[in-house]
Design a protein around this motif. Structure first.
Motif, PDB file in Angstrom:
ATOM      1  N   GLN A 156       0.824  -1.203   0.000  1.00 38.84           N
ATOM      2  CA  GLN A 156       0.000   0.000   0.000  1.00 38.84           C
ATOM      3  C   GLN A 156       0.857   1.251   0.000  1.00 38.84           C
ATOM      4  N   LYS A 157       0.477   2.235  -0.857  1.00 36.98           N
ATOM      5  CA  LYS A 157       1.237   3.471  -0.954  1.00 36.98           C
ATOM      6  C   LYS A 157       0.299   4.589  -1.401  1.00 36.98           C
ATOM      7  N   LYS A 158       0.496   5.793  -0.847  1.00 32.63           N
ATOM      8  CA  LYS A 158      -0.286   6.966  -1.241  1.00 32.63           C
ATOM      9  C   LYS A 158       0.413   7.672  -2.401  1.00 32.63           C
ATOM     10  N   TYR A 159      -0.384   8.076  -3.381  1.00 36.17           N
ATOM     11  CA  TYR A 159       0.140   8.762  -4.563  1.00 36.17           C
ATOM     12  C   TYR A 159      -0.425  10.169  -4.624  1.00 36.17           C
ATOM     13  N   SER A 160       0.253  11.047  -5.358  1.00 41.38           N
ATOM     14  CA  SER A 160      -0.199  12.428  -5.538  1.00 41.38           C
ATOM     15  C   SER A 160      -0.755  12.599  -6.943  1.00 41.38           C
ATOM     16  N   GLY A 161      -1.900  13.270  -7.031  1.00 43.60           N
ATOM     17  CA  GLY A 161      -2.495  13.556  -8.324  1.00 43.60           C
ATOM     18  C   GLY A 161      -3.825  12.860  -8.513  1.00 43.60           C
ATOM     19  N   TYR A 162      -4.418  13.090  -9.672  1.00 45.00           N
ATOM     20  CA  TYR A 162      -5.699  12.493 -10.022  1.00 45.00           C
ATOM     21  C   TYR A 162      -5.466  11.047 -10.443  1.00 45.00           C
ATOM     22  N   CYS A 163      -6.332  10.143 -10.012  1.00 49.62           N
ATOM     23  CA  CYS A 163      -6.112   8.706 -10.189  1.00 49.62           C
ATOM     24  C   CYS A 163      -5.820   8.310 -11.633  1.00 49.62           C
ATOM     25  N   THR A 164      -6.567   8.828 -12.601  1.00 49.58           N
ATOM     26  CA  THR A 164      -6.335   8.475 -14.003  1.00 49.58           C
ATOM     27  C   THR A 164      -4.937   8.882 -14.430  1.00 49.58           C
ATOM     28  N   ASN A 165      -4.518  10.070 -14.029  1.00 54.42           N
ATOM     29  CA  ASN A 165      -3.163  10.527 -14.359  1.00 54.42           C
ATOM     30  C   ASN A 165      -2.105   9.654 -13.687  1.00 54.42           C
ATOM     31  N   VAL A 166      -2.350   9.264 -12.441  1.00 53.59           N
ATOM     32  CA  VAL A 166      -1.397   8.404 -11.723  1.00 53.59           C
ATOM     33  C   VAL A 166      -1.221   7.091 -12.479  1.00 53.59           C
ATOM     34  N   PHE A 192      -1.863   6.348 -15.747  1.00 56.83           N
ATOM     35  CA  PHE A 192      -1.231   6.507 -17.058  1.00 56.83           C
ATOM     36  C   PHE A 192       0.226   6.931 -16.945  1.00 56.83           C
ATOM     37  N   ASP A 193       0.550   7.787 -15.965  1.00 49.54           N
ATOM     38  CA  ASP A 193       1.951   8.166 -15.762  1.00 49.54           C
ATOM     39  C   ASP A 193       2.783   6.953 -15.372  1.00 49.54           C
ATOM     40  N   ALA A 194       2.268   6.140 -14.459  1.00 51.16           N
ATOM     41  CA  ALA A 194       2.997   4.937 -14.023  1.00 51.16           C
ATOM     42  C   ALA A 194       3.167   3.963 -15.185  1.00 51.16           C
ATOM     43  N   ALA A 195       2.118   3.772 -15.977  1.00 54.58           N
ATOM     44  CA  ALA A 195       2.196   2.861 -17.120  1.00 54.58           C
ATOM     45  C   ALA A 195       3.208   3.363 -18.143  1.00 54.58           C
ATOM     46  N   THR A 196       3.180   4.652 -18.423  1.00 56.87           N
ATOM     47  CA  THR A 196       4.113   5.238 -19.396  1.00 56.87           C
ATOM     48  C   THR A 196       5.554   5.058 -18.941  1.00 56.87           C
TER      49      THR A 196
END
Length: 129
Positions: A74-84, A86-90
């Motif tokens: 489990q980890k908290k991320y910053s930003g809007y979920c869709t962007n998180v 797609f950014d991670a996938a990219t």
């Protein structure tokens, strides 16, 4: 929940030289051995349970700055979920160079509760939609 002995496309592709990644909704099991990271996905950034803001989601998570499961942790991320997602996938795709990959991206955005930034929803609200 998915039966642990079920063969997934990620397992088949991984066995054949592909890098496999999932980003978004899994919803086939949150505990070992049913997690996406147990079912052939070598990279896994997923929502816990049915979706962000639903009962199985960790308290304090939202579409903005979501709490996600990265490779079972489990980890908290910053930003809007869709962007998180797609950014991670990219980033994951780019790190792999020319090696073939399978990236499964299933966003949470079309699921309730529906949350979006005012800058995106405002123009539609002004039109009465």
């Amino acid at each position: 929940m998915m039966y642990p002995d079920e063969v997934t496309v990620a397992e088949i592709l991984g066995d054949n030289g592909y890098r496999t990644g999932i980003f978004g909704k899994w919803h086939l099991g949150d505990n070992c051995p049913m997690r996406s990271c147990d079912q052939g996905f070598q990279e896994s950034l997923v929502i816990k349970g049915g979706g962000i803001g639903q009962p199985s989601d960790p308290p304090g998570s939202s579409y903005f700055d979501p709490i996600l499961q990265h490779n079972g942790v489990q980890k908290k991320y910053s930003g809007y979920c869709t962007n998180v997602f797609f950014d991670a996938a990219t980033e994951w795709i780019e790190r792999g160079g020319s090696k073939p990959f399978f990236a499964y991206i299933a966003t949470n955005a079309p699921h309730s509760p529906l949350m979006v930034a005012e800058e995106w929803s405002g123009p539609f609200a002004k039109m009465g939609l």
